[in-house]
Design an enzyme around this catalytic site. Structure first.
Site, PDB file in Angstrom:
ATOM      1  N   SER A  97      33.695  22.419  33.742  1.00 59.05           N
ATOM      2  CA  SER A  97      32.223  22.647  33.499  1.00 59.05           C
ATOM      3  C   SER A  97      31.660  22.193  32.960  1.00 59.05           C
ATOM      4  O   SER A  97      31.624  21.253  31.759  1.00 59.05           O
ATOM      5  CB  SER A  97      32.330  23.919  32.955  1.00 59.05           C
ATOM      6  OG  SER A  97      31.404  24.641  32.189  1.00 59.05           O
ATOM      7  N   TYR A 143      37.997  27.475  25.292  1.00 61.83           N
ATOM      8  CA  TYR A 143      38.067  27.526  26.885  1.00 61.83           C
ATOM      9  C   TYR A 143      37.523  26.305  27.113  1.00 61.83           C
ATOM     10  O   TYR A 143      37.516  25.174  28.052  1.00 61.83           O
ATOM     11  CB  TYR A 143      36.890  28.853  27.188  1.00 61.83           C
ATOM     12  CG  TYR A 143      36.994  28.812  28.823  1.00 61.83           C
ATOM     13  CD1 TYR A 143      37.716  28.710  29.809  1.00 61.83           C
ATOM     14  CD2 TYR A 143      35.551  28.157  29.256  1.00 61.83           C
ATOM     15  CE1 TYR A 143      36.993  28.145  30.503  1.00 61.83           C
ATOM     16  CE2 TYR A 143      34.312  27.658  30.411  1.00 61.83           C
ATOM     17  CZ  TYR A 143      36.218  27.736  31.464  1.00 61.83           C
ATOM     18  OH  TYR A 143      35.265  27.091  32.544  1.00 61.83           O
ATOM     19  N   LYS A 177      38.076  22.776  29.333  1.00 60.50           N
ATOM     20  CA  LYS A 177      38.262  22.022  30.442  1.00 60.50           C
ATOM     21  C   LYS A 177      37.749  20.394  30.360  1.00 60.50           C
ATOM     22  O   LYS A 177      38.222  19.964  30.652  1.00 60.50           O
ATOM     23  CB  LYS A 177      36.898  22.616  30.882  1.00 60.50           C
ATOM     24  CG  LYS A 177      36.625  23.474  31.215  1.00 60.50           C
ATOM     25  CD  LYS A 177      38.020  24.011  32.717  1.00 60.50           C
ATOM     26  CE  LYS A 177      37.651  25.330  33.343  1.00 60.50           C
ATOM     27  NZ  LYS A 177      38.487  25.734  34.107  1.00 60.50           N
TER      28      LYS A 177
HETATM   29  P1  NAD Z   1      38.950  33.887  37.998  1.00 61.46           P
HETATM   30  O1  NAD Z   1      39.522  34.473  36.853  1.00 61.46           O
HETATM   31  O2  NAD Z   1      38.237  34.902  38.652  1.00 61.46           O
HETATM   32  O3  NAD Z   1      39.635  33.268  39.664  1.00 61.46           O
HETATM   33  C1  NAD Z   1      41.045  32.096  38.365  1.00 61.46           C
HETATM   34  C2  NAD Z   1      42.002  33.124  39.144  1.00 61.46           C
HETATM   35  O4  NAD Z   1      43.226  32.188  39.190  1.00 61.46           O
HETATM   36  C3  NAD Z   1      42.075  33.970  38.849  1.00 61.46           C
HETATM   37  O5  NAD Z   1      42.688  34.404  40.043  1.00 61.46           O
HETATM   38  C4  NAD Z   1      43.631  34.505  38.002  1.00 61.46           C
HETATM   39  O6  NAD Z   1      44.385  35.360  38.480  1.00 61.46           O
HETATM   40  C5  NAD Z   1      44.065  33.464  38.095  1.00 61.46           C
HETATM   41  N1  NAD Z   1      45.076  32.527  37.706  1.00 61.46           N
HETATM   42  C6  NAD Z   1      44.687  32.409  36.151  1.00 61.46           C
HETATM   43  N2  NAD Z   1      45.631  31.726  35.728  1.00 61.46           N
HETATM   44  C7  NAD Z   1      46.711  31.231  36.328  1.00 61.46           C
HETATM   45  C8  NAD Z   1      47.994  31.164  37.066  1.00 61.46           C
HETATM   46  N3  NAD Z   1      48.784  30.851  34.822  1.00 61.46           N
HETATM   47  N4  NAD Z   1      48.948  30.962  37.638  1.00 61.46           N
HETATM   48  C9  NAD Z   1      48.201  31.488  38.950  1.00 61.46           C
HETATM   49  N5  NAD Z   1      47.251  31.968  38.770  1.00 61.46           N
HETATM   50  C10 NAD Z   1      46.675  32.025  37.657  1.00 61.46           C
HETATM   51  O7  NAD Z   1      37.734  32.584  37.255  1.00 61.46           O
HETATM   52  P2  NAD Z   1      36.678  31.596  38.418  1.00 61.46           P
HETATM   53  O8  NAD Z   1      35.219  32.113  38.090  1.00 61.46           O
HETATM   54  O9  NAD Z   1      36.723  32.041  40.547  1.00 61.46           O
HETATM   55  O10 NAD Z   1      37.349  30.557  38.111  1.00 61.46           O
HETATM   56  C11 NAD Z   1      37.659  29.960  38.486  1.00 61.46           C
HETATM   57  C12 NAD Z   1      37.663  28.191  37.742  1.00 61.46           C
HETATM   58  O11 NAD Z   1      36.499  27.696  37.584  1.00 61.46           O
HETATM   59  C13 NAD Z   1      38.251  28.360  36.913  1.00 61.46           C
HETATM   60  O12 NAD Z   1      39.567  27.464  36.190  1.00 61.46           O
HETATM   61  C14 NAD Z   1      37.264  28.122  35.617  1.00 61.46           C
HETATM   62  O13 NAD Z   1      37.260  27.987  34.601  1.00 61.46           O
HETATM   63  C15 NAD Z   1      35.975  27.223  36.194  1.00 61.46           C
HETATM   64  N6  NAD Z   1      34.976  28.271  36.001  1.00 61.46           N
HETATM   65  C16 NAD Z   1      34.190  29.096  36.083  1.00 61.46           C
HETATM   66  C17 NAD Z   1      32.836  29.447  35.759  1.00 61.46           C
HETATM   67  C18 NAD Z   1      31.486  30.288  35.793  1.00 61.46           C
HETATM   68  O14 NAD Z   1      31.072  30.879  35.546  1.00 61.46           O
HETATM   69  N7  NAD Z   1      32.904  31.704  37.179  1.00 61.46           N
HETATM   70  C19 NAD Z   1      31.874  28.583  35.596  1.00 61.46           C
HETATM   71  C20 NAD Z   1      32.718  27.208  35.160  1.00 61.46           C
HETATM   72  C21 NAD Z   1      33.852  26.865  35.594  1.00 61.46           C
END
Ligand code: NAD
Ligand code: UDP
Length: 331
Positions: free
Chosen positions: A124, A149, A153
């Site tokens: 991120s 959080y 990362k």
């Molecule tokens: P999201 O919460 O929609 O998806 C993450 C998925 O991981 C979920 O379906 C959850 O059920 C699953 N999960 C969590 N812990 C788990 C575990 N221990 N075992 C198996 N599954 C597990 O989030 P997103 O928005 O799709 O983000 C995806 C990635 O991108 C994340 O790592 C997030 O930190 C990163 N990210 C997101 C954003 C944002 O704004 N959405 C920005 C920067 C980085």
């Protein structure tokens, strides 16, 4: 290639599964449904006409990951799984460190054991901290993170760098996302935050849908184009395509890429564009700045263009239209 997608039922993961399938990659999903629904798998089939193998496993259980690698010849992994709510991470830091770090370390150990050494990791823009220049370039390196959080990362980026230093047969692409928003144009998959959203676009949609009364705009006295905060909003389908490029054009070694549009958009500009494109009113009020927010930042996405041949294609109008289309379909 046969790709394991962790967190593949979540917001960004699900869109990436669609783009991978479109490029004829075979997709295996592992997700513990902590922040997603099993029905997403049917939506993925509906959109692509392809099938996806799903393991409803928790990555914190290492033997479950081993089972997946034992029964599938995996070529590469895209690792999305993790907890992502900034405010919650401040209240429950151990929960965030435990899940995000433990699941990643387990995954890496199993990948090493099965000699699968191609990884794309979801990082991120938050890892830049406050570098003092709103245009973030990869060479700036990591700054001081402001919440647990973000620290997970930064820590995972460090773990990956240490791993690569110990064994340079790994190929690792770290993708630093800016502000992912929007939804698939089919209206079948999108973002579904639990409870009251913290992020701007999900909040705008709940207000437009009359599920929440009024959007609070956090400050209009920043030194920006109109006083409101400026961010680089990236359509989730563009972001998903960035992952396919990161895999298909993966360079040797460890590489870090910004995935953003390169253009800053103010909070007010996003709200007024949303209103115009969808012909709907979004009630808002100006309130105090939110503690910890930076006035303005956006990506320098030129490295991703030069090395992966990737850039965003969708507009702010597309983002606003697709977001609202998903919300309407899922009311
Ligand atoms: P999201 O919460 O929609 O998806 C993450 C998925 O991981 C979920 O379906 C959850 O059920 C699953 N999960 C969590 N812990 C788990 C575990 N221990 N075992 C198996 N599954 C597990 O989030 P997103 O928005 O799709 O983000 C995806 C990635 O991108 C994340 O790592 C997030 O930190 C990163 N990210 C997101 C954003 C944002 O704004 N959405 C920005 C920067 C980085
Ligand atoms: N924001 C806002 N009202 C909200 C949520 C967010 O004015 O209800 C602003 C916030 O101050 C920032 C921008 O919208 O300038 C993006 O915030 P978000 O939480 O979506 O993402 P962040 O950039 O903090 O990761």
């Amino acid at each position: 290639m046969k790709i394991l997608v962790t967190g593949g039922l979540g917001f960004i993961g699900s869109h990436t599964c669609v783009e991978l399938a479109k490029q004829n990659h075979e997709v295996i999903i592992v997700d513990n449904l902590y922040n997603s629904k099993e029905e997403v798998i049917d939506k993925l089939k509906q959109i692509t006409g392809k099938s996806f193998k799903l393991y409803k496993y928790d990555l914190v259980e290492k033997e479950k990951i081993e089972e997946i690698f034992e029964s599938n010849e995996i070529d590469a992994v895209i690792h999305f799984a993790g907890y992502k709510a900034v405010g919650e991470s401040v209240k429950k830091p151990l929960m965030y460190y435990s899940n995000n770090l433990q699941s990643t370390i387990n995954l890496l150990e199993v990948m090493q054991k099965y000699d699968v050494k191609k990884l794309v990791f979801s990082s991120s823009a938050t890892v830049y901290g406050d570098p003092g220049n709103p245009k973030y370039v990869e060479e700036m390196g990591r700054g001081k993170t402001t919440n647990p959080y973000g620290t997970t990362k930064a820590m995972i980026e460090q773990i990956l760098e240490d791993l690569y230093a110990s064994d340079n047969s790994w190929d690792i692409s770290i993708l630093r996302y800016f502000n992912p928003v929007g939804a698939h144009e089919s209206g079948l998959i999108g973002e579904e935050p639990n409870g009251i959203p913290n992020n701007l676009m999900p909040y705008v949609m709940k207000v437009a849908a009359r599920k929440l009364e009024v959007l609070s705009i956090f400050g209009n006295d920043y030194p920006t184009v109109d006083g409101t905060g400026v961010r680089d909003f990236i359509h989730v389908v563009d972001l998903a395509k960035g992952h396919v490029c990161a895999l298909d054009k993966m360079k040797k070694g460890l590489n870090i890429y910004n995935l953003g549009s390169g253009k800053g958009v103010s909070v007010m500009e996003l709200v007024t564009t949303f209103e115009k494109v969808n012909d709907i009113k979004v009630n808002y009020k100006i309130v105090e700045r939110r503690p910890g927010d930076l006035p303005e930042y956006y990506a320098d996405p030129s490295k991703a263009l030069n090395e992966l041949g990737w850039k965003t294609e969708k507009t702010l109008e597309d983002i606003c239209r697709d977001s609202w289309n998903y919300e309407k379909n899922n009311m």
